[in-house]
Design a protein around this motif. Structure first.
Motif, short mmCIF file in Angstrom:
data_model
loop_
_atom_site.label_atom_id
_atom_site.label_comp_id
_atom_site.label_asym_id
_atom_site.label_seq_id
_atom_site.Cartn_x
_atom_site.Cartn_y
_atom_site.Cartn_z
N PHE A 166 0.83 -1.20 0.00
CA PHE A 166 0.00 0.00 0.00
C PHE A 166 0.86 1.25 0.00
O PHE A 166 0.51 2.26 -0.62
N SER A 167 2.01 1.21 0.68
CA SER A 167 2.93 2.34 0.66
C SER A 167 3.40 2.61 -0.77
O SER A 167 3.49 3.75 -1.20
N THR A 168 3.69 1.54 -1.49
CA THR A 168 4.11 1.68 -2.88
C THR A 168 2.99 2.28 -3.73
O THR A 168 3.21 3.22 -4.52
N PHE A 169 1.77 1.77 -3.53
CA PHE A 169 0.63 2.28 -4.28
C PHE A 169 0.39 3.75 -3.98
O PHE A 169 0.21 4.57 -4.91
N SER A 170 0.37 4.12 -2.69
CA SER A 170 0.08 5.51 -2.33
C SER A 170 1.17 6.45 -2.84
O SER A 170 0.89 7.59 -3.21
N TYR A 171 2.41 5.95 -2.87
CA TYR A 171 3.51 6.77 -3.36
C TYR A 171 3.28 7.14 -4.83
O TYR A 171 3.28 8.31 -5.21
N TYR A 172 3.07 6.13 -5.67
CA TYR A 172 2.91 6.39 -7.10
C TYR A 172 1.60 7.13 -7.39
O TYR A 172 1.55 8.00 -8.26
N PHE A 173 0.53 6.79 -6.65
CA PHE A 173 -0.74 7.46 -6.88
C PHE A 173 -0.65 8.94 -6.55
O PHE A 173 -1.12 9.78 -7.33
N SER A 174 -0.04 9.28 -5.40
CA SER A 174 0.05 10.69 -5.01
C SER A 174 0.89 11.49 -5.99
O SER A 174 0.56 12.62 -6.33
N LYS A 175 1.98 10.89 -6.49
CA LYS A 175 2.84 11.60 -7.44
C LYS A 175 2.11 11.81 -8.77
O LYS A 175 2.13 12.90 -9.33
N ILE A 176 1.47 10.76 -9.27
CA ILE A 176 0.76 10.86 -10.55
C ILE A 176 -0.41 11.83 -10.44
O ILE A 176 -0.66 12.64 -11.34
N GLU A 177 -1.14 11.74 -9.32
CA GLU A 177 -2.29 12.64 -9.13
C GLU A 177 -1.84 14.09 -9.06
O GLU A 177 -2.48 14.97 -9.64
N MET A 178 -0.75 14.35 -8.36
CA MET A 178 -0.25 15.72 -8.24
C MET A 178 0.17 16.27 -9.61
O MET A 178 -0.16 17.40 -9.97
N ILE A 179 0.89 15.46 -10.39
CA ILE A 179 1.32 15.90 -11.72
C ILE A 179 0.11 16.18 -12.60
O ILE A 179 0.02 17.22 -13.26
N PHE A 180 -0.84 15.24 -12.61
CA PHE A 180 -2.07 15.42 -13.41
C PHE A 180 -2.81 16.67 -12.98
O PHE A 180 -3.27 17.47 -13.82
N LEU A 181 -2.95 16.87 -11.67
CA LEU A 181 -3.74 17.98 -11.15
C LEU A 181 -3.12 19.32 -11.52
O LEU A 181 -3.82 20.25 -11.95
N ILE A 182 -1.79 19.45 -11.35
CA ILE A 182 -1.12 20.71 -11.66
C ILE A 182 -1.29 21.05 -13.14
O ILE A 182 -1.67 22.18 -13.50
N LEU A 183 -1.05 20.09 -14.01
CA LEU A 183 -1.16 20.35 -15.44
C LEU A 183 -2.61 20.62 -15.85
O LEU A 183 -2.89 21.48 -16.69
N PHE A 184 -3.56 19.90 -15.23
CA PHE A 184 -4.98 20.08 -15.54
C PHE A 184 -5.46 21.46 -15.11
O PHE A 184 -6.10 22.19 -15.89
N LEU A 185 -5.14 21.86 -13.87
CA LEU A 185 -5.55 23.16 -13.38
C LEU A 185 -4.87 24.29 -14.17
O LEU A 185 -5.48 25.33 -14.42
N TYR A 186 -3.65 24.06 -14.54
CA TYR A 186 -2.92 25.08 -15.30
C TYR A 186 -3.57 25.29 -16.67
O TYR A 186 -3.73 26.43 -17.12
N SER A 187 -3.98 24.21 -17.32
CA SER A 187 -4.64 24.33 -18.62
C SER A 187 -6.00 25.03 -18.47
O SER A 187 -6.39 25.83 -19.33
N ILE A 188 -6.72 24.74 -17.37
CA ILE A 188 -8.00 25.42 -17.12
C ILE A 188 -7.77 26.92 -16.93
O ILE A 188 -8.51 27.75 -17.47
N ALA A 189 -6.72 27.26 -16.14
CA ALA A 189 -6.43 28.67 -15.88
C ALA A 189 -6.10 29.40 -17.18
O ALA A 189 -6.53 30.55 -17.38
N ILE A 190 -5.36 28.76 -18.08
CA ILE A 190 -5.03 29.39 -19.36
C ILE A 190 -6.31 29.64 -20.17
O ILE A 190 -6.48 30.70 -20.78
N SER A 191 -7.23 28.67 -20.16
CA SER A 191 -8.49 28.86 -20.88
C SER A 191 -9.34 29.96 -20.25
O SER A 191 -10.06 30.68 -20.95
#
Length: 623
Positions: free
Chosen positions: A317-342
């Motif tokens: 579970f530590s392995t899962f939470s590690y990769y999930f949190s990193k992937i979610e953070m990367i996705f979220l930053i890029l997603f919110l940034y694209s929304i802000a540009i629009s």
């Protein structure tokens, strides 16, 4: 010796000499040479190996040098999924000293072992260091975070090696190694202390922003400021306190974060980031589907965070939470940034701030992704501390601007309401008031014309005349309240006294007393002021009509942050349990509830009645 043999011998010697020189040159090419005037060396000639399975034994590495591959890069990046690493640095010491400071410039290490080797033999094995070996770390490690250091001995004019075994479960090995002259390293220590002082200054800055955001929330009741305060707290605490001021082991042991505490902080950051970005960018208004999507993602992340607290003992579970949190953070930053540009296209002012604030973070994330795939050849050019400081600074300015816009919008709204109230009050005064006055005048004329008429008709006309006069009086009170954005206590008290004077002239044998101990400035909203005034008016009228009282007392006091108003008479009283309170008292109850106040009625037969009103002194409680 035959002639051809001499040529063979000559050719053999020439080839041997050439091979020796080539071999010697190759050996020099892989050596880090320390010159006589040596002070500092950024090690660029290294051998490294990164694997998914651990090689624990130094002797196994010594027996099989082919495990380590040569690189001429200063920056070693293992990429993700490879937690077990070995590094070898070979030195030829031509300097005039034997003791040096070896600096391993990455501190997010679970385990770190360092050896000095000569001719395949271990000269020294240093105590194991890392996050889980705090007792072996150098004293300044947890306060500066910048590097592990070792006092190593390298024999003069000889070749020796430094071997490093590093285990990195949290991310990847991203390290630059260097060698320092002992006296020269004192300058490095000074630099570390200066950078640490910057972090302490940043902690004060972050604390100010958190307090400032909470104050804005209390004044505006807008959740965006509360979410932003939570985001700044989590980010700054993770940046400054954890691994700088507080050992990660302490966090894991006493704060129930488990051995995946880094991901736990990441999940908290994501939750607050989503919530404040949703409100900050007004996504509910601009992009309702995205607003719902992000709220659902925040809720899911919160559930995962709670679930993670109870799953800390499971490595999978530590392995899962590690990769999930990193992937979610990367996705979220890029997603919110694209929304802000629009949103910039829609002229959303806050979107401009968002794009500027997160520009360094976007570059940081991109570099982070490139590092994961081993596509970078250097450290991230942007320091994480700078990224966070820049982001928080810009967003804090944005939050202050947002609050300014809210205040400005509220003032515009209040002005519109005031103008509407002013228009309505004028209409009431000019139209309805004049019509009521005309009715009174007509009734007086009718009374004169019908002076010889039936007594019943004359009494009825008198009642209508009295009712109309009361209506005009109440209309004037309403207009008085509507014409004001706020009503001072002095103005309110003057209105009560004016009503009491009218009551005195309309009644016989009733004594009125009004007592006030209020000294602090108090202001009511128009609705709050008129509601309290109407309740006092109703209480006095009831005492006059039904109580057969000889004295009515009005006491006005303040206690803590509340205003207490009591209307008391010495009349006949009534039984609260057996008497229907009627519409009058129900209306009084509703008026006080509208302003979030309390009303209490005490009455006892032949001992009088007391009505007590309690409400907050300031106008912010008004509806």
């Amino acid at each position: 010796m035959p002639k051809f043999q001499k040529y063979h011998l000559f050719i053999y010697l020439f080839i041997s000499l050439l091979g020796y020189r080539i071999q010697a040159q190759e050996n020099l090419n892989i050596l880090n040479i320390l010159r006589p005037n040596f002070e500092y060396l950024a090690i660029s000639k290294q051998f490294s190996c990164s694997t998914t399975s651990e090689i624990k034994d130094i002797y196994e590495v010594l027996r099989n040098d082919s495990l380590l591959k040569f690189t001429s890069k200063k920056f070693i990046n293992s990429g993700f999924f490879k937690p077990y690493n070995w590094i070898r640095c070979d030195f030829l010491n031509n300097s005039n000293q034997t003791e040096f400071i070896f600096e391993f410039n990455q501190t997010y290490i679970d385990s770190l072992k360092v050896f000095t080797i000569k001719d395949g033999k271990i000269l020294k094995e240093f105590p194991q260091k890392g996050m889980y070996f705090k007792h072996n770390n150098n004293p300044s490690f947890l306060s500066n975070k910048y590097a592990y250091t070792y006092l190593v001995t390298l024999p003069k004019n000889e070749i020796s090696s430094i071997y490093i075994q590093a285990v990195v479960n949290d991310g990847s090995l991203r390290v630059t190694n260097s060698l320092w002259k002992v006296s020269k390293y004192e300058e490095r220590i000074k630099d570390i202390k200066i950078r640490t002082s910057y972090l302490l200054a940043f902690s004060g800055f972050a604390s100010f922003i958190i307090i400032f955001s909470i104050i804005l929330f209390l004044f505006s009741k807008k959740k965006v400021y509360l979410y932003y305060a939570g985001f700044v707290f989590v980010v700054s605490f993770n940046l400054i306190a954890v691994r700088h001021l507080i050992s990660p082991l302490y966090i894991e042991k006493y704060f129930f974060f488990g051995n995946n505490f880094s991901e736990m902080f990441g999940l908290l950051q994501i939750i607050f980031l989503i919530q404040y970005a949703n409100h900050f960018l007004s996504l509910k208004k601009e992009y309702p589907p995205f607003y719902i999507l992000l709220r659902s993602l925040a809720f899911f992340t919160f559930l995962l965070y709670i679930f993670s607290l109870f799953m800390r003992g499971y490595d999978w579970f530590s392995t899962f939470s590690y990769y999930f949190s990193k992937i979610e953070m990367i996705f979220l930053i890029l997603f919110l940034y694209s929304i802000a540009i629009s949103l910039i296209i829609r002229k959303n002012i806050m979107a401009y701030y968002f794009v500027i604030a997160y520009l360094p973070l976007v570059f940081f994330v991109i570099h982070y992704v490139l590092t994961a795939f081993q596509l970078t050849t250097s450290y991230n050019p942007l320091q994480w501390e700078f990224v966070i400081f820049f982001e928080i600074s810009v967003l804090t300015i944005a939050m202050a601007h947002n609050y300014y816009l809210l205040v400005k919008e509220n003032l515009i709204y209040q002005n519109k309401i005031y103008n509407q109230r002013l228009k309505i009050s004028r209409d009431l005064h000019d139209n309805i008031g004049s019509q009521l006055t005309f009715i009174i005048s007509s009734i007086d004329n009718l009374k004169f014309i019908t002076k010889n008429s039936d007594k019943v008709v004359k009494n009825k006309l008198s009642e209508i005349n009295q009712f109309t006069n009361n209506t005009i009086s109440q209309l004037r009170d309403t207009i008085w309240a509507m014409n004001k954005n706020e009503i001072s206590f002095e103005d309110f008290l003057g209105r009560v006294l004016a009503f009491i004077e009218k009551a005195k002239t309309a009644t016989q044998g009733i004594k009125f007393n009004i007592n006030s101990t209020v000294s602090s400035p108090i202001f009511f909203s128009s609705i709050k002021g008129i509601n309290i005034f109407r309740v006092i008016q109703e209480a006095i009228n009831n005492a006059i009509k039904y109580a057969n009282a000889s004295e009515i007392i009005i006491n006005i006091n303040e206690t803590n942050n509340r205003l207490i108003i009591e209307v008391k008479d010495n009349g006949i009283g009534f039984n609260l349990n057996s008497v229907d309170l009627g519409n009058g008292l129900e209306n009084m109850q509703q008026r006080i509830e509208e302003i979030n106040g309390n009303i209490t009625i005490y009455s006892e037969i032949n001992k009088g009645t007391s009505i007590i009103i309690s409400c907050l002194k300031n106008k912010t409680n008004a509806v």
